[in-house]
Design an enzyme around this catalytic site. Structure first.
Site, PDB file in Angstrom:
ATOM      1  N   ARG A 161       0.844  -1.195   0.000  1.00 23.52           N
ATOM      2  CA  ARG A 161       0.000   0.000   0.000  1.00 23.52           C
ATOM      3  C   ARG A 161       0.886   1.254   0.000  1.00 23.52           C
ATOM      4  O   ARG A 161       1.535   1.557   0.996  1.00 23.52           O
ATOM      5  CB  ARG A 161      -0.935   0.028   1.210  1.00 23.52           C
ATOM      6  CG  ARG A 161      -1.804   1.297   1.237  1.00 23.52           C
ATOM      7  CD  ARG A 161      -3.000   1.191   2.163  1.00 23.52           C
ATOM      8  NE  ARG A 161      -2.663   1.161   3.574  1.00 23.52           N
ATOM      9  CZ  ARG A 161      -3.556   1.281   4.555  1.00 23.52           C
ATOM     10  NH1 ARG A 161      -4.845   1.438   4.270  1.00 23.52           N
ATOM     11  NH2 ARG A 161      -3.179   1.217   5.823  1.00 23.52           N
ATOM     12  N   ASP A 442      -3.994   3.188  14.228  1.00 22.73           N
ATOM     13  CA  ASP A 442      -3.173   3.765  13.174  1.00 22.73           C
ATOM     14  C   ASP A 442      -3.712   5.142  12.838  1.00 22.73           C
ATOM     15  O   ASP A 442      -4.553   5.686  13.563  1.00 22.73           O
ATOM     16  CB  ASP A 442      -3.112   2.845  11.950  1.00 22.73           C
ATOM     17  CG  ASP A 442      -4.443   2.723  11.215  1.00 22.73           C
ATOM     18  OD1 ASP A 442      -5.428   3.393  11.607  1.00 22.73           O
ATOM     19  OD2 ASP A 442      -4.499   1.958  10.238  1.00 22.73           O
TER      20      ASP A 442
END
Length: 540
Positions: A161, A442
């Site tokens: 990613r 996160d």
């Protein structure tokens, strides 16, 4: 080394020599010079659309692409090698230990993350590329304090990613301008590994984050085609799974798949960023105020509608509909609390597989068996593309439905303050993925806390006690909670914490919230990497 290319940081010098090679930088420069203008115009279009929504325009399915949505005959490419069965996908940053443990976790794939679970220090970015290069070639084995880390014979399939379109890479300038973080991350991984991956029976696979429009997917598709031609690979070799984690993208799922159809491997429910986007994009709508973060579950109306539409869309076009993250992590010292947490994981994964998802995300290797067992019991084949969900009829009103049962409590405000302070300070300090209260946090979850605090203050929301949430009230809690952050995040340093305190206090009083805290705070990382202030004036 390469005309027009400047590297402004000496961080991770050894890794730079191996990753930022002359040929790799030539490829990076070619991508930048070809596509940077388009990226900039797409980011400007985001701002233009936001002004319209702020003025009262409503999000809706785009009328100009109605034919794409109504045409039943087009389908995406068949699954690429290794992506036929994705029932469990583990995610995490690209540090060497994490890469080995994730690849050995027993999950079908590993999403190696340069984005939301990663703090983009230059060392993290360049060493991460080196770690992935070594993982692809099976040379990543290493030893620390007598403990050996060695890849298994059958590691998970690697998916990478890159950062979203909105982020720059300020440590590398091309023709005097920062290169796109998306292009930087993609280019270096693709250039060093694409051919090697194909030779090993896999391919260059990506997760594509934060998109808001089908033209942003078209840009990725154009980059894929350019890159495959550049290195001599057939078009269709690259595959991208798009995270539907912004509310504008939820209205354009068909179009996004259509733009990437030769290179698509499906869509993913990026649940935490989606909640963040639901608030942020509707910032001018007082009816969109949400209760405590813990009350915004996957079963509330707007989240349920989004999930059902995503599964229907993917299976109609014969690609994977991936479920979201189970943020729980094992609680080793408390068996009863651990049982409660793991039962939440089971329930979440059962909901996903019964809804028709083809796989799910986990944040910890020890969660893999729990999620895997649920999918093994209820998904007997490699996927569920045959479940077409023709019963689903999702309207714009359903996607925008703000009705969420729940309250705003003082504990909810306190939790948001503590999480935002701890995570953001950790991020500035170089760590983008931290455990807090047995959840893996996160940037996406931190963004929910930030945007909710702004929303509650902006609309003078009331606690369940009747007290109005004012700037003074939240600032008082920030000052009260800040000294306790070290108890839940011991690695946080005082300097980073103070920066975070100042930032959060400014955010809650802003007319409009910032688009991304990562964009706001990136200059601190760049300065710490040795980038001179003259290159950061526009950002600081």
């Amino acid at each position: 080394m390469v005309a027009g290319v400047q590297t402004l940081s000496s961080a991770a010098a050894d890794a730079q020599r191996e990753i930022l090679t002359e040929d790799a930088l030539k490829f990076l420069a070619a991508l930048h010079r070809t596509f940077e203008g388009t990226r900039k115009s797409l980011l400007q279009a985001r701002e233009d659309r936001q002004r319209k929504w702020d003025a009262g325009a409503s999000l809706d399915f785009p009328p100009e692409t109605a034919s794409v949505r109504s045409e039943p005959s087009w389908h995406c490419a068949p699954p690429a090698p290794g992506l036929e069965d994705r029932r469990t996908e583990i995610t995490g940053p690209t540090d060497r230990k994490m890469v080995v443990n994730a690849l050995n976790s027993g999950a079908k794939t590993f999403m190696a993350d340069f984005e939301d679970s990663n703090s983009p220090t230059f060392s993290n970015m360049v060493n991460g590329q080196l770690n992935l290069r070594d993982a692809v070639r099976r040379t990543i084995d290493f030893e620390v304090k007598g403990k050996a880390y060695k890849l298994s014979e059958t590691p998970a399939v690697l998916i990478v990613r890159p950062r979203g379109w909105h982020l720059d890479e300020p440590r590398v300038l091309i023709d005097g301008a920062p290169v796109s973080g998306s292009i930087f991350d993609f280019a270096l991984y693709f250039f060093h590994n694409a051919k090697e991956l194909v030779q090993r029976g896999s391919g260059p696979y990506f997760y594509l984050p934060k998109m808001e429009h089908y033209l942003e997917a078209r840009l990725w598709n154009d980059i894929f085609n350019f890159s495959q031609s550049y290195v001599g690979l057939p078009h269709g070799t690259v595959r991208g799974t798009v995270l539907i984690e912004t509310i504008p993208a939820a209205f354009q799922m068909e179009e996004i798949l259509f733009e990437l159809r030769q290179h698509s491997s499906g869509l993913n429910c990026g649940r935490w960023d989606y909640i963040f986007s639901f608030i942020k994009k509707r910032r001018a709508d007082a009816s969109a105020v949400l209760p405590n973060r813990s009350d915004v579950s996957m079963t509330v109306p707007f989240m349920d509608a989004y999930v059902r539409l995503l599964i229907q869309t993917c299976h109609r076009r014969k690609v994977a509909a991936m479920g979201g993250m189970a943020a729980q992590i094992p609680i080793k010292e408390d068996p009863k609390a651990n049982e409660v947490a793991m039962n939440k994981v089971k329930a979440d994964k059962l909901r996903e597989v019964l809804a028709g998802h083809d796989g799910t995300w986990i944040a910890h290797p020890l969660i893999n068996k729990i999620a895997r067992d649920v999918f093994d019991e209820h998904m007997l084949g490699p996927n569920q593309y045959h479940i077409l969900r023709e019963d689903v009829k999702v309207s714009a009103d359903q996607l925008l439905d703000p009705k969420v049962p729940g309250k705003i409590t003082e504990e909810g405000v306190r939790s948001n303050v503590a999480t935002c302070l701890a995570y953001t300070a950790s991020w500035i300090g170089g760590n983008g993925c931290i455990p807090l209260n047995y959840l893996m946090e996160d940037a996406a979850t931190a963004e929910i806390t930030r945007i909710q605090l702004w929303q509650w203050v902006h609309y003078a929301s009331r606690l369940d006690t009747g007290e109005i949430i004012t700037p003074a009230y939240v600032e008082k809690l920030i000052d009260e909670i800040a000294p306790t952050v070290s108890k839940i995040a011991p690695a946080v340093q005082e300097k980073e914490l103070q920066t975070t305190v100042d930032y959060l206090k400014a955010q809650i009083k802003a007319t409009w919230p910032s688009e991304f805290l990562t964009s706001d705070l990136m200059p601190y990382l760049a300065a710490a990497d040795g980038v001179e202030a003259k290159f950061l004036k526009s950002a600081l």
